[in-house]
Scaffold this active site. Sequence first.
Site, PDB file in Angstrom:
ATOM      1  N   GLU A  14      29.071  48.231  30.137  1.00 52.28           N
ATOM      2  CA  GLU A  14      27.842  48.482  30.701  1.00 52.28           C
ATOM      3  C   GLU A  14      27.504  50.020  30.343  1.00 52.28           C
ATOM      4  O   GLU A  14      28.154  50.998  30.430  1.00 52.28           O
ATOM      5  CB  GLU A  14      27.961  48.228  32.094  1.00 52.28           C
ATOM      6  CG  GLU A  14      27.940  46.758  32.487  1.00 52.28           C
ATOM      7  CD  GLU A  14      26.897  45.941  31.756  1.00 52.28           C
ATOM      8  OE1 GLU A  14      25.742  46.343  31.544  1.00 52.28           O
ATOM      9  OE2 GLU A  14      27.310  44.867  31.826  1.00 52.28           O
TER      10      GLU A  14
ATOM     11  N   CYS B   6      27.704  44.034  41.121  1.00 54.99           N
ATOM     12  CA  CYS B   6      27.908  44.407  40.140  1.00 54.99           C
ATOM     13  C   CYS B   6      27.258  45.886  39.751  1.00 54.99           C
ATOM     14  O   CYS B   6      27.947  46.677  39.487  1.00 54.99           O
ATOM     15  CB  CYS B   6      28.340  43.886  38.699  1.00 54.99           C
ATOM     16  SG  CYS B   6      29.530  42.354  38.663  1.00 54.99           S
TER      17      CYS B   6
ATOM     18  N   HIS C 170      31.633  44.082  31.889  1.00 56.31           N
ATOM     19  CA  HIS C 170      31.754  42.710  32.386  1.00 56.31           C
ATOM     20  C   HIS C 170      32.539  41.600  31.513  1.00 56.31           C
ATOM     21  O   HIS C 170      32.535  41.965  30.338  1.00 56.31           O
ATOM     22  CB  HIS C 170      30.108  42.318  32.244  1.00 56.31           C
ATOM     23  CG  HIS C 170      29.365  42.321  33.517  1.00 56.31           C
ATOM     24  ND1 HIS C 170      28.428  43.107  33.733  1.00 56.31           N
ATOM     25  CD2 HIS C 170      29.629  41.790  34.718  1.00 56.31           C
ATOM     26  CE1 HIS C 170      27.782  43.061  35.036  1.00 56.31           C
ATOM     27  NE2 HIS C 170      28.572  42.017  35.448  1.00 56.31           N
TER      28      HIS C 170
END
Length: 214
Positions: free
Chosen positions: A80, A143, A166
């Site tokens: 991310e 998340c 992820h």
Amino acid sequence: MKTVLITGFEPFGGEQVNPSWEVVSRLDNAIIAGCRVVARQLPCVFGDSLTVLNAAIDALSPVLVLAIGQAGGRTDITVERVAINIDDARIPDNRGRQPVDEPIVAEGPAAWFSTLPIKAMVSAMREAGIPASVSQTAGTFVCNHVMYGLLHKLRDIQDVKGGFIHIPYLPEQAAAHPGAPSMAAETVRQALEIAIVTALHVETDIAVTGGATH
């Protein structure tokens, strides 16, 4: 010996397992790049997840914090780029909480960028034959909540890198979701080891494209 903190989540959304914890737990007490890895499970709950995470950071004083989460439907390991200051839950968390358009940190910045060498991590995973890519959104569920809270906490702690990765469903989960992609736990474990080594060794990220058109 320096410490790396890596976290995974408990199952949520009706799943019996969460691949993040299934894999992260296998790394507990491992020695990687001269650091001891400590794994901690986070509740899939707004607020409580950050309480557990922050307590672990305070207790361990890690040099690196990697938070790992499930992204059912994604094909790659996705590192991310950014977390945004909003909770907007499509489904309730594991305590029935379902915030809508609520800030994670009141008066906090709109977003925090990962302090990991995200493109170098993706490149190293690909070189090992593992599908990986940069992700431009961590969603608006727990998340993203954890990623934003992590980076907000680390803002005043020097020399500690942090970010979020992820991972896809495990094959046994995908079997219950026909057509959904999956990745074997051992492959994910290898990817996370690569992520740790790269994050510890690379100070300046590589300049390669990792963007998206939409």
